[in-house]
Design a protein around this motif. Structure first.
Motif, short mmCIF file in Angstrom:
data_model
loop_
_atom_site.label_atom_id
_atom_site.label_comp_id
_atom_site.label_asym_id
_atom_site.label_seq_id
_atom_site.Cartn_x
_atom_site.Cartn_y
_atom_site.Cartn_z
N GLN A 248 -2.92 -112.76 42.28
CA GLN A 248 -1.57 -112.73 41.71
C GLN A 248 -1.35 -111.35 41.11
OE1 GLN A 248 -0.79 -116.14 39.19
NE2 GLN A 248 -2.19 -117.40 40.40
N LEU A 249 -1.05 -110.40 42.00
CA LEU A 249 -1.06 -109.00 41.62
C LEU A 249 0.08 -108.60 40.69
CD1 LEU A 249 -2.21 -107.47 45.02
CD2 LEU A 249 -3.60 -108.20 43.06
N ASP A 250 1.26 -109.18 40.86
CA ASP A 250 2.36 -108.85 39.94
C ASP A 250 2.04 -109.29 38.52
OD1 ASP A 250 3.91 -107.67 41.95
OD2 ASP A 250 4.91 -109.56 42.43
N GLN A 251 1.47 -110.48 38.38
CA GLN A 251 1.11 -110.97 37.06
C GLN A 251 -0.04 -110.16 36.47
OE1 GLN A 251 1.58 -112.79 39.81
NE2 GLN A 251 2.64 -114.68 39.35
N ALA A 252 -1.00 -109.77 37.32
CA ALA A 252 -2.12 -108.94 36.86
C ALA A 252 -1.60 -107.60 36.35
CB ALA A 252 -3.12 -108.74 37.98
N LYS A 253 -0.68 -107.00 37.10
CA LYS A 253 -0.10 -105.72 36.70
C LYS A 253 0.56 -105.82 35.33
CE LYS A 253 3.22 -102.27 38.36
NZ LYS A 253 4.29 -102.29 37.37
N ALA A 254 1.34 -106.86 35.14
CA ALA A 254 2.03 -107.04 33.85
C ALA A 254 1.02 -107.23 32.71
CB ALA A 254 2.98 -108.24 33.93
N ALA A 255 -0.03 -107.98 32.96
CA ALA A 255 -1.03 -108.22 31.91
C ALA A 255 -1.79 -106.94 31.56
CB ALA A 255 -2.01 -109.31 32.37
N PHE A 256 -2.18 -106.15 32.57
CA PHE A 256 -2.87 -104.89 32.29
C PHE A 256 -1.96 -103.90 31.57
CE2 PHE A 256 -5.59 -106.09 36.10
CZ PHE A 256 -6.63 -106.56 35.32
N GLU A 257 -0.69 -103.88 31.94
CA GLU A 257 0.25 -103.01 31.24
C GLU A 257 0.40 -103.43 29.78
OE1 GLU A 257 3.65 -103.33 33.82
OE2 GLU A 257 3.04 -101.58 35.00
N GLN A 258 0.39 -104.72 29.52
CA GLN A 258 0.46 -105.21 28.15
C GLN A 258 -0.81 -104.79 27.38
OE1 GLN A 258 0.75 -109.46 27.68
NE2 GLN A 258 1.10 -109.30 25.49
N ALA A 259 -1.96 -104.92 28.03
CA ALA A 259 -3.22 -104.53 27.39
C ALA A 259 -3.21 -103.05 27.03
CB ALA A 259 -4.39 -104.84 28.31
N ILE A 260 -2.66 -102.22 27.92
CA ILE A 260 -2.59 -100.78 27.67
C ILE A 260 -1.60 -100.47 26.55
CG2 ILE A 260 -1.84 -98.60 28.70
CD1 ILE A 260 -3.08 -99.74 31.37
#
Length: 74
Positions: free
Chosen positions: A19-31
């Motif tokens: 689920q790459l779109d969700q992963a991207k959003a989560a990593f951006e939040q972590a950053i």
């Protein structure tokens, strides 16, 4: 410590599930929460490669190099 950040771990779960779109959003939040988080940048940078979109190293990978302090060993 970064290891306990829920957004990063959620991103890993999404990444493993494809689920790459969700992963991207989560990593951006972590950053956003922890800008000095090389693992989050690395995993965020892996998403275009997983999508087959990368022909050269992504610029996000360069961010890892510039944000990570150099460790010198005696």
């Amino acid at each position: 410590m970064h290891q306990n950040q829920p957004a990063y771990h959620l991103g890993l779960v999404y990444l493993r599930q494809g689920q790459l779109d969700q992963a991207k959003a989560a990593f951006e939040q972590a950053i956003t929460i922890s800008p000095q988080y090389p693992e989050a940048y690395y995993n965020l940078g892996s998403i275009p490669r997983r999508r087959g979109l990368v022909t050269k190293p992504p610029l996000i990978s360069l961010k890892i190099v510039t944000n990570t302090p150099i460790v010198k060993f005696p």
